[in-house]
Design a protein around this motif. Structure first.
Motif, short mmCIF file in Angstrom:
data_model
loop_
_atom_site.label_atom_id
_atom_site.label_comp_id
_atom_site.label_asym_id
_atom_site.label_seq_id
_atom_site.Cartn_x
_atom_site.Cartn_y
_atom_site.Cartn_z
N GLY A 1 -18.02 53.71 -34.62
CA GLY A 1 -17.08 53.42 -33.55
C GLY A 1 -17.36 54.20 -32.29
O GLY A 1 -17.17 53.70 -31.18
N GLN A 2 -17.78 55.41 -32.47
CA GLN A 2 -17.96 56.30 -31.32
C GLN A 2 -19.37 56.25 -30.72
O GLN A 2 -19.56 56.63 -29.57
CB GLN A 2 -17.68 57.75 -31.74
N MET A 3 -20.38 55.84 -31.50
CA MET A 3 -21.73 55.93 -30.96
C MET A 3 -22.02 54.82 -29.96
O MET A 3 -21.44 53.73 -30.03
CB MET A 3 -22.77 55.93 -32.08
N LYS A 4 -22.89 55.11 -29.05
CA LYS A 4 -23.23 54.15 -28.00
C LYS A 4 -24.63 53.62 -28.23
O LYS A 4 -25.57 54.39 -28.40
CB LYS A 4 -23.17 54.81 -26.61
N GLU A 5 -24.74 52.31 -28.28
CA GLU A 5 -26.05 51.68 -28.45
C GLU A 5 -26.10 50.45 -27.56
O GLU A 5 -25.06 49.92 -27.18
CB GLU A 5 -26.24 51.25 -29.91
N THR B 1 -28.25 39.66 -21.47
CA THR B 1 -28.37 41.08 -21.11
C THR B 1 -27.82 41.95 -22.22
O THR B 1 -26.90 41.59 -22.94
CB THR B 1 -27.59 41.39 -19.83
N LYS B 2 -28.40 43.16 -22.29
CA LYS B 2 -27.87 44.15 -23.22
C LYS B 2 -27.07 45.16 -22.41
O LYS B 2 -27.44 45.51 -21.30
CB LYS B 2 -29.03 44.86 -23.94
N VAL B 3 -25.96 45.59 -23.01
CA VAL B 3 -25.17 46.64 -22.37
C VAL B 3 -25.06 47.81 -23.32
O VAL B 3 -25.05 47.64 -24.53
CB VAL B 3 -23.75 46.16 -22.01
N LEU B 4 -24.94 49.01 -22.75
CA LEU B 4 -24.75 50.20 -23.56
C LEU B 4 -23.25 50.37 -23.77
O LEU B 4 -22.48 50.44 -22.81
CB LEU B 4 -25.32 51.42 -22.82
N MET B 5 -22.85 50.38 -25.02
CA MET B 5 -21.42 50.38 -25.29
C MET B 5 -21.14 51.15 -26.57
O MET B 5 -21.96 51.17 -27.49
CB MET B 5 -21.01 48.92 -25.54
N ASP B 6 -19.93 51.76 -26.63
CA ASP B 6 -19.55 52.40 -27.90
C ASP B 6 -19.10 51.31 -28.87
O ASP B 6 -18.66 50.23 -28.47
CB ASP B 6 -18.44 53.42 -27.68
N SER C 1 -23.74 48.23 -39.78
CA SER C 1 -24.32 49.57 -39.69
C SER C 1 -24.96 49.86 -38.34
O SER C 1 -25.77 50.78 -38.23
CB SER C 1 -25.33 49.79 -40.83
N SER C 2 -24.57 49.09 -37.30
CA SER C 2 -25.03 49.40 -35.96
C SER C 2 -24.01 48.79 -35.00
O SER C 2 -23.18 47.98 -35.39
CB SER C 2 -26.40 48.79 -35.69
N VAL C 3 -24.08 49.19 -33.74
CA VAL C 3 -23.15 48.63 -32.76
C VAL C 3 -23.41 47.13 -32.60
O VAL C 3 -22.47 46.33 -32.49
CB VAL C 3 -23.26 49.37 -31.41
N GLN C 4 -24.66 46.73 -32.65
CA GLN C 4 -24.98 45.30 -32.56
C GLN C 4 -24.31 44.55 -33.71
O GLN C 4 -23.76 43.46 -33.53
CB GLN C 4 -26.50 45.07 -32.58
N GLU C 5 -24.38 45.14 -34.90
CA GLU C 5 -23.75 44.48 -36.05
C GLU C 5 -22.24 44.47 -35.92
O GLU C 5 -21.58 43.52 -36.37
CB GLU C 5 -24.17 45.16 -37.36
N LEU C 6 -21.66 45.51 -35.34
CA LEU C 6 -20.21 45.49 -35.12
C LEU C 6 -19.86 44.26 -34.28
O LEU C 6 -18.91 43.54 -34.58
CB LEU C 6 -19.74 46.76 -34.40
N ALA C 7 -20.63 44.02 -33.24
CA ALA C 7 -20.36 42.88 -32.37
C ALA C 7 -20.58 41.56 -33.12
O ALA C 7 -19.71 40.68 -33.13
CB ALA C 7 -21.24 42.93 -31.12
N ASP C 8 -21.74 41.41 -33.75
CA ASP C 8 -22.06 40.16 -34.45
C ASP C 8 -21.07 39.88 -35.57
O ASP C 8 -20.62 38.76 -35.75
CB ASP C 8 -23.49 40.21 -35.03
N MET C 9 -20.77 40.93 -36.34
CA MET C 9 -19.89 40.72 -37.49
C MET C 9 -18.46 40.44 -37.08
O MET C 9 -17.72 39.76 -37.79
CB MET C 9 -19.96 41.91 -38.44
#
Lengths: 355, 251, 79
Positions: free
Chosen positions: A174-178, A2-7, A142-150
């Motif tokens: 940090g602040q944006m939600k994706e 599942t995908k979640v919307l998160m900052d 450079s994206s919230v997904q990358e923040l998680a993966d990295m």
């Protein structure tokens, strides 16, 4: 999954927990507080885990050092001024070959600066940052997904190479939600790293240190560290390209700037300009080989970063005169929009007579 | 005849590099005797400071991790939080604990971290050549107070046992000295008690040890041991500053 | 009248000083209650005049010397 919307800040924290982060030590600073607060809410009550809001960023990095000494996956986060405070601790971590993850959600500087996003800690991150000859792996999401993966990759790299790893984010990321998908579940059992200090039971006592009164000993430690860095460069350098196959001008950008540049490039391509993007993902080790390769056919580069010109030097070093390097930067926490960047790219494109 | 005094097992046989009459040598031995008597050699993780005792790992035969100047309490916190079953002690000088490390010391104590701190107070920065320390006495001549410490310019000596004792998170604080046979015996008892506090999970413990520094005080060893009684204990009285027997970390 | 207690015989003691560890701090000599430790007048390899044990039967094995010796250079034996 599942995908979640998160900052972004929270996504880093959630990813860290799922990567088996056992200890988090932090201190409040804008624009990363959601990360610290997420850890307070979600890590502090997990079995075997520890959350401490330390008395300062200095204390926090030294707590990370201690936890790493004891074999735990440990992490701290801060923003630019706080990362300056951590430089001593990071030097000690690197010297003693202790894994750790350090998150920098950059803001405008120098000094107290601004709370808005910037990329002005690139030099600090990629050149060691503290005293002495050392490097840390630096990842540029450079994206919230990358923040998680990295974040997950950071813990693995830190343990694999026994090195501190910096995630170089910024206030916008940090602040944006994706929407974000977490590709791992939190481990049931937290691993204890080999070679850590857990009490000398059934083995000789062990020392973690680098201080020596013998310079030759320290010299060999330095050479040993740099042999490892050569290996990391060979195995872990990562970069990404976007529409560069037929490009006449390539924008080089990292992190949020790359995101903005992508938007600009998409618009310019629609108008017929042959522009592309080269995005370093590991900022250290810097992807100079891919750039050198690209420079065999593409001669015009525009480095775009939210600072006064830091990564541009690495691009110039990599190209060694094999391409022309122009620079566009906005410091202080100003976040340019894609159309502004598009104007700069297209102006350069036409000035250079590119077709 | 049987042996009544032997070399502690957890003290390596490496000859000490400390000056003749230095209190570190005695303090190291006492900590090792306590570690032996309490059976802790396989559990202990020690954190020495930068300073004369930076080479403490050459003497203590236990796991040890170097710390940046002043950060010992934070490093100890990290170790203890990551591995609560460990027995963690910091071994810190006066500049380390009361100068650059004041924040880390006060806050680890305030959080009631379940660690033991051995605080060696010799009123001077030893390793770097005898500069003023936070605990230097008024009137004391050091290389950075060549005219004697003047409280108007340089402040007063700072009393860490008294300060930390005021914090609710602290369980046991005692100030001792290693300048006479009687004091050395008392110092050992205090060190053992401090480790027991940690073993019982009852919070933060510290033993401040007044320690002679003949070289930087510019005295003979015998005179420096006497000076601890004559002058240091006037400003840093020996005794128990906090002892909360019933307290547990859960409180 | 009760019998007088027999005189308590003082314990007999002996110490062994590792000469090469001695740094001539003088503390064992200063604190010894029986004054059975003296300067040997002989230099060790580090250039210090090591302390010497005067084995004249006065040592009680109180171990004060070992307690104060910073170098852990003294072993103490007692009957």
């Amino acid at each position: 999954m599942t995908k979640v919307l998160m900052d972004g800040n929270s996504a880093i924290a959630e990813a860290a927990i799922r990567a088996g982060c056992q200890c988090y030590f932090g201190y409040p600073i804008t624009p990363q507080n959601e990360l610290t607060e997420y850890m307070a809410l979600n890590l502090s009550r997990r079995k075997g885990c520890a959350f401490v809001q330390a008395e300062s960023e200095v204390a926090a990095i030294n707590m990370v050092y201690g936890a790493s000494v004891a074999g735990a996956r440990a992490m701290t986060s801060s923003s630019s001024p706080g990362i300056s405070l951590k430089q001593e601790g990071i030097s000690y971590l690197a010297a003693c070959e202790l894994p750790a993850v350090i998150v920098n959600m950059q803001r405008g500087g120098p000094g107290l600066g601004s709370i808005s996003a910037a990329q002005s800690d690139y030099f600090q991150a990629t050149r060691g940052g503290g005293h002495g000859d050392y490097r840390t792996i630096v990842l540029g999401p450079s994206s919230v997904q990358e923040l998680a993966d990295m974040t997950m990759r950071a813990f693995d790299l830190a343990d694999k190479y026994k090195i501190p790893v910096i995630i170089l984010g910024d206030g916008v990321l940090g602040q944006m939600k994706e929407p974000v998908e977490f590709k791992r579940e939190a481990p049931a059992v937290l691993a204890i790293r080999d070679g850590s200090l857990r009490g000398a039971k059934g083995r000789p006592s062990r020392i973690i240190k680098t201080f020596t009164s013998n310079p030759s000993e320290l010299e060999e430690i330095n050479w040993s560290l740099f042999r490892r860095y050569t290996l990391i460069k060979k195995e872990e350098t990562t970069s990404e390209t976007f529409l560069t196959e037929d490009a006449r001008l390539v924008v080089v950008a990292f992190g949020i700037a790359a995101r903005i540049a992508k938007g600009a490039i998409k618009n310019l391509r629609a108008e017929g300009l042959k522009v592309g993007l080269m995005r370093p993902v590991t900022l250290w080790p810097f992807p100079d080989e891919p750039l050198k390769e690209m420079a065999k056919t593409i001669k015009q580069y525009l480095v775009f970063e939210m600072n006064m010109g830091q990564m541009v030097e690495d691009v110039q070093l990599a190209l060694s005169g094999q391409g022309e390097v122009a620079f566009y930067g906005r410091p202080g926490g100003v976040i340019p929009n894609p159309s502004e960047v598009a104007r700069v790219i297209s102006r350069l494109y036409y000035q250079k007579g590119l077709k | 005849m049987k042996a009544v005094y032997t070399h502690p097992k957890s003290l390596k046989k490496t000859p000490f590099h400390y000056c003749p009459g230095c209190g570190h040598s005695v303090a190291h031995r006492l900590v090792c005797e306590v570690i032996d008597e309490m059976g802790l050699q396989e559990r202990v993780i020690g954190i020495p400071p930068p300073g004369c005792s930076v080479f403490a790992y050459n003497y203590f035969d236990v796991d040890m991790a170097e710390s940046a100047h002043g950060r010992g309490a934070a490093v100890a916190t990290g170790i203890k939080r990551a591995y609560p079953e460990s027995v963690v002690f910091t071994y810190q000088g006066d500049g380390d604990l009361a100068g650059i490390g004041t924040a880390e010391t006060i806050h680890a104590a305030n959080r009631g971290e379940n660690i033991t701190t051995i605080f060696i107070n010799n009123a001077v920065y030893g390793m770097t050549g005898g500069q003023m320390a936070p605990t230097t006495l008024r009137g004391m001549k050091t290389t950075t107070t060549p005219y004697g410490r003047d409280h108007i310019l340089e402040g007063h000596p700072i009393r860490m046992s008294e300060i930390l004792a005021m914090l609710d998170g602290v369980t046991y604080i005692e100030r001792v000295a290693v300048n006479s046979p009687a004091n050395i015996r008392k110092a050992k008892k205090a060190i053992a008690k401090a480790f027991q506090v940690q073993l019982d999970g009852r919070g933060f413990s510290m033993v401040e040890i007044l320690s002679p520094c003949p070289t930087n005080w510019k005295m003979t060893p015998v005179k420096s041991w006497q000076w601890v009684d004559e002058e240091m204990t006037k400003i840093f009285p020996l005794g128990v500053y906090k002892d909360v027997m019933e307290k547990t970390v859960a409180d | 009248m009760p019998d007088k207690q027999p005189a308590v015989k003082a314990a007999r003691g002996k110490i062994v000083i590792t000469r090469e560890l001695c740094k001539e701090c003088g503390l064992c000599i200063h604190f010894c209650p029986k004054k059975v430790i003296v300067q040997s007048g002989k230099l060790n390899a580090a250039g210090y005049q090591s302390a010497d044990f005067k084995d004249d039967g006065e040592c009680t094995g109180c171990a004060i010397c070992a307690i104060v010796c910073p170098e852990v250079a003294i072993e103490v034996y007692r009957d």
